[in-house]
Design an enzyme around this catalytic site. Structure first.
Site, PDB file in Angstrom:
ATOM      1  N   ASP A 163     -11.225  -8.170   7.648  1.00 20.42           N
ATOM      2  CA  ASP A 163     -12.607  -8.076   7.160  1.00 20.42           C
ATOM      3  C   ASP A 163     -13.285  -9.443   7.262  1.00 20.42           C
ATOM      4  O   ASP A 163     -14.450  -9.542   7.645  1.00 20.42           O
ATOM      5  CB  ASP A 163     -12.647  -7.583   5.706  1.00 20.42           C
ATOM      6  N   ASP A 186      -5.356  -6.462   6.089  1.00 23.00           N
ATOM      7  CA  ASP A 186      -6.552  -5.760   5.600  1.00 23.00           C
ATOM      8  C   ASP A 186      -7.630  -6.786   5.238  1.00 23.00           C
ATOM      9  O   ASP A 186      -8.794  -6.680   5.651  1.00 23.00           O
ATOM     10  CB  ASP A 186      -6.148  -4.930   4.369  1.00 23.00           C
ATOM     11  N   TYR A 230       0.823  -1.212   0.000  1.00 24.95           N
ATOM     12  CA  TYR A 230       0.000   0.000   0.000  1.00 24.95           C
ATOM     13  C   TYR A 230       0.862   1.269   0.000  1.00 24.95           C
ATOM     14  O   TYR A 230       0.402   2.338  -0.369  1.00 24.95           O
ATOM     15  CB  TYR A 230      -0.945   0.036   1.211  1.00 24.95           C
ATOM     16  N   ASP A 246      -3.054 -17.979   2.676  1.00 24.14           N
ATOM     17  CA  ASP A 246      -4.214 -18.663   2.076  1.00 24.14           C
ATOM     18  C   ASP A 246      -4.787 -19.694   3.041  1.00 24.14           C
ATOM     19  O   ASP A 246      -6.009 -19.817   3.191  1.00 24.14           O
ATOM     20  CB  ASP A 246      -3.861 -19.296   0.708  1.00 24.14           C
ATOM     21  N   LYS A 301       3.375 -15.239   3.161  1.00 24.21           N
ATOM     22  CA  LYS A 301       3.272 -16.021   1.924  1.00 24.21           C
ATOM     23  C   LYS A 301       4.705 -16.362   1.517  1.00 24.21           C
ATOM     24  O   LYS A 301       5.185 -15.993   0.431  1.00 24.21           O
ATOM     25  CB  LYS A 301       2.522 -15.172   0.872  1.00 24.21           C
TER      26      LYS A 301
END
Ligand code: NAD
Length: 356
Positions: free
Chosen positions: A251, A247, A142, A223, A191
């Protein structure tokens, strides 16, 4: 205690939910004999309208000068077509960076009273959902370089994801410290099978882990983590992860706890001046209708009292009041279930205030 709080109501339901949180802070101030002075500042869409920028310098200065900042939410359809760097969300990223708030804590806790609102099967919910995601907030993709260029007659977009060892180490430490105050279990999510930033992340986390022998530590690929959060959320105590993974996972975590309107968050850097906000957005579909759930913002104010002002008792009093109101079967529309009473945003604020 006398403290200065910068208040950024923002857009959409922001002014409604922040209004209720301020109501609660005032009840707490009166009961426990504190004085909070509020400095109201613009951010996001309302700042674009009033100042031509989503983050005016006055807002940055006001937040830096305050003892803590309370934020509602930013954004809405009115500003959706602006260019990337002029959008309301840019204000949010900008204030996090300006205040150097690199650590974002988001609890994912299921209130027993709301168990029916979770989309997960009863036997999964009954095992308990109570974990915290520690998300790195000022690094990664980001904040790396973003560009779209034409190569061989075709548009090619690139986003760079940088992480330094120092950035990783300081957030991983917060993960361990948070775990030490809870059930002493930390899952570091990356990851590492694909990304170099993740391989550095994993090596750093494993190095720091040696300093916390009491904490049960494990690595998990992002994942798999996304899957485990819906399959067996009870296994988690604290999750620490980089910005974009955090992020997305937060959620997901908010959904399994029933309502996005219930979850607070804190963002802190080196000192105690932090930014506190609910995890949801500006909910333009219900803005101005007095329907929003103010609990995520009220619990954010509780986190503010605890983490920025060290007022543990006052913070706990707010959490207890929220629990009591839920126990009485009082709800807002987003978390309604059969047999409960549906309140407006203002009525919910009043009900919580009465319990304090
Ligand atoms: P959203 O979180 O605003 O809304 C998603 C859904 O949840 C909507 O149906 C909304 O009505 C509901 N909802 C959210 N908060 C609620 C509450 N407190 N009480 C009751 N219902 C609630 O997400 P979105 O619709 O994807 O985004 C709307 C705007 O918010 C966009 O402009 C987006 O960019 C912005 N946004 C801002 C933030 C932030 O300020 N931190 C975060 C996410 C999205």
């Amino acid at each position: 205690m006398r403290k200065k709080i910068a208040v950024l109501k923002g857009d959409g339901i922001g002014p409604e939910i922040v209004g209720e949180a301020l109501k609660i802070l005032e009840v707490v101030a009166e009961k426990y004999n504190h004085h909070f002075a509020y400095n109201f500042l613009d951010i996001g869409g309302c700042a674009i309208d009033a100042h031509g920028t989503p983050l005016p310098q006055e807002t940055i200065d006001g937040c830096l000068a305050a003892d803590a900042t309370l934020l509602g939410a930013v954004g809405g359809p009115k500003w959706d077509n602006l260019a990337g760097d002029k959008r309301p969300e840019k204000g949010l990223l900008g204030i996090r960076k300006a205040m150097n708030l690199y650590s974002n804590l988001r609890p994912a806790k299921l209130f027993n009273q709301l168990a029916d609102a979770s989309p997960l099967r009863k036997e999964i919910v009954d095992a308990g959902i109570d974990f915290i995601v520690v998300r790195e907030l000022t690094g990664g993709v980001y904040f790396g370089e973003h560009k779209t260029e034409e190569i061989n007659g075709e548009k090619v977009a690139t986003d760079i994801m940088p992480y330094s060892e120092k950035e990783i180490e300081r957030i991983v430490r917060i993960g361990f410290e948070t775990a030490m105050k809870r059930r002493k279990k930390l899952t570091s999510v990356d990851k590492a099978n694909v990304l170099d930033t993740s391989r550095l992340w994993r090596a750093t986390a494993e190095r720091v882990a040696k300093e916390y022998p009491e904490v049960e530590f494990a690595n998990m690929l992002v994942d798999n983590c996304a899957m485990q959060i819906v399959k067996n959320p009870a296994q988690f105590d604290v999750i620490v992860t980089e910005n974009m993974f955090g992020d997305i996972l937060t959620d997901e975590a908010s959904m399994i706890t029933g309502s996005i309107g219930m979850i607070p968050s804190s963002s802190l850097g080196e000192g105690t001046n932090g930014l506190y906000e609910p995890i949801h957005g500006s909910a333009p579909d219900i803005a101005g209708q007095n329907k929003a759930n103010p609990i995520g913002t009220i619990l954010s104010a509780a986190m503010l009292l605890k983490y920025s002002f060290g007022l543990d008792e006052e913070s706990a009093a707010i959490e207890k009041a929220v629990n009591k109101v839920l126990e009485k079967g009082l709800r807002t529309g987003d978390s309604m279930s059969a047999g409960c009473k549906c309140l407006t945003c203002t009525e919910m604020g009043n009900a919580i205030a009465e319990e304090i």
